[in-house]
Design a protein around this motif. Structure first.
Motif, PDB file in Angstrom:
ATOM      1  N   LYS A 294     -23.118 -49.714  13.240  1.00 14.83           N
ATOM      2  CA  LYS A 294     -22.111 -50.732  13.484  1.00 14.83           C
ATOM      3  C   LYS A 294     -22.573 -51.708  14.563  1.00 14.83           C
ATOM      4  O   LYS A 294     -23.448 -51.403  15.372  1.00 14.83           O
ATOM      5  N   LEU A 357     -15.633 -54.641  14.830  1.00 14.57           N
ATOM      6  CA  LEU A 357     -16.864 -54.057  14.310  1.00 14.57           C
ATOM      7  C   LEU A 357     -17.183 -54.530  12.893  1.00 14.57           C
ATOM      8  O   LEU A 357     -16.304 -54.805  12.090  1.00 14.57           O
ATOM      9  N   ASP A 359     -20.348 -53.748   9.668  1.00 14.48           N
ATOM     10  CA  ASP A 359     -21.486 -52.924   9.281  1.00 14.48           C
ATOM     11  C   ASP A 359     -22.782 -53.599   9.682  1.00 14.48           C
ATOM     12  O   ASP A 359     -22.925 -54.813   9.542  1.00 14.48           O
TER      13      ASP A 359
END
Length: 417
Positions: A294, A357, A359
């Motif tokens: 993340k 956040l 990916d």
């Protein structure tokens, strides 16, 4: 009025080990925690170290409680000072969970902290008899096996069991609250910070609009509360009526919503250069984010000032153009916040986190940052080395300076010995 028939009505228990750290330390030393004045202190070699736990006698006779500084403890021959053995405390906590597992299945247990957990006794009457008898049996076994006194609150949901524990059972050993007790036991509660989930800042904000008791909160228009506090206003309102829809053991929010770390410093940090420990904290935060794949777009910095400078502090955040888990980028962002909002007072606590956040796979290479991919690979290699050989196998130079804390903290468990 609330129609409670529309809400779950279970038998949720919340158990707390009385003076857990002090009790464990006392058992380890072969002394009685209920008779002797005992304080578990983070580090006996540092006068500014805080008390992590105090026995009932320590609190009553010497007014020493959790948060008291070592230098504030009076010199008295009866006082016993003990350093924590966190690994031992954690093992005891796990054994307590195993004991509870003899009465309820694993999925019916939710560990809230090292010394406190929830467990659902709904339906166990057919196996163990009345709830009160089951609780008594568990408390007796805790005393017999671990010499640990406990307090238990029982309620129709997690909130009510926690309130029964904090506001009632910690004085009597056991208390059961039902929805019928909301008006007589919960509504008179004041100050509001005694209510689970309401801190001192929220209490002040509620006081400012004329809300001083939980009963006042229950009779305030929840739309007014939502307008002032957002979704939390809705929660405050329903909690004031004893309503809690949390599932036992369910995460508060689906998935991880942030990565962060807070650290109370060994002493007051006075100069800007000494607060370079911020870099060490950024390293830990970044590492956790990288390992989870993340990266965050918003960086938060919290600074707590020394109580010798009248306390206080600030919490500020800033969103950056591209999400990152690069240690140095997060560090530079934190230092920009620090330089902007720090008023020059000594620092005693630092908290850093990243939110919003994404990916890591969504990373786009910037035309203006040719080293981005290289830094990402470098960070991953450093993480791998630390995972294999220990957290101090590779360090940034700041950790070798006098004000660095990474080496010392690498020998701790949960921030303690």
């Amino acid at each position: 009025m609330i129609d409670y028939s529309k809400f779950p009505n279970k038998n949720i228990a919340c158990i707390d080990m009385k003076s857990f750290f002090a009790s464990c330390a006392a058992v380890d030393r072969g002394i009685d925690v209920l008779k002797h004045p005992i304080a578990v202190v983070g580090n006996l070699n540092q006068k500014g170290s805080i008390v992590l736990a105090a026995s009932p006698s320590m609190k009553k006779r010497f007014r020493v409680k959790t948060g008291t500084r070592l230098y504030e403890i009076p010199q008295h021959p009866d006082i016993i000072l003990i350093e924590p053995r966190m690994e031992f405390f954690i093992k005891v906590s796990m054994e307590i969970s195993r004991l509870l597992n003899q009465y309820v299945p694993t999925e019916a247990i939710h560990v809230y902290s090292v010394d406190e957990c929830f467990f659902d006794l709904s339906g166990t009457e057919r196996l163990w008899g009345p709830i009160e008898q089951t609780i008594k049996r568990i408390q007796d076994e805790l005393l017999e096996q671990f010499q640990l006194p406990s307090a238990v609150g029982v309620g129709p949901n997690m909130l009510m069991s926690k309130l029964a524990l904090d506001l009632d059972a910690k004085k009597t050993g056991y208390a059961k609250w039902t929805f019928d007790d909301v008006q007589t036991k919960l509504w008179p509660v004041s100050p509001l910070s005694e209510m689970w989930g309401i801190g001192s800042r929220t209490e002040k904000s509620l006081n400012d609009i004329g809300i001083y008791t939980v009963g006042d909160l229950a009779h305030t228009d929840f739309k007014k509360l939502e307008k002032k506090f957002g979704i939390m206003g809705n929660q405050y309102y329903h909690h004031a009526w004893g309503i809690d829809l949390s599932e036992l053991g369910a995460p508060l929010v689906e998935g991880q919503v942030s990565y962060g770390k807070g650290q109370t410093l060994y002493r007051d940090y006075v100069t800007r250069e000494s607060v370079l420990v911020i870099l060490e904290i950024c390293e830990d935060v970044s590492r956790r984010a990288r390992e989870a794949g993340k990266e965050g777009r918003t960086v938060h910095l919290g600074i707590g000032y020394s109580k010798h400078s009248f306390g206080g502090g600030f919490n500020r955040s800033i969103s950056i153009e591209e999400a990152t888990n690069d240690t140095l980028k997060i560090y530079k962002t934190c230092m920009a916040l620090f330089d902007k909002f720090h008023d020059g007072r000594p620092v005693r606590k630092i908290t850093i986190s990243i939110t919003n956040l994404e990916d890591e796979t969504s990373m786009q290479l910037s035309l203006f940052d040719e080293h981005k991919l290289r830094n990402r690979k470098l960070g991953t290699v450093m993480d791998d080395i630390r995972n294999k050989y220990g957290s101090t196998a590779i360090l940034r130079a700041v950790s070798l300076m006098e004000d660095g804390t990474a080496i010392g903290r690498s020998k701790l468990v949960g921030g303690h010995k």
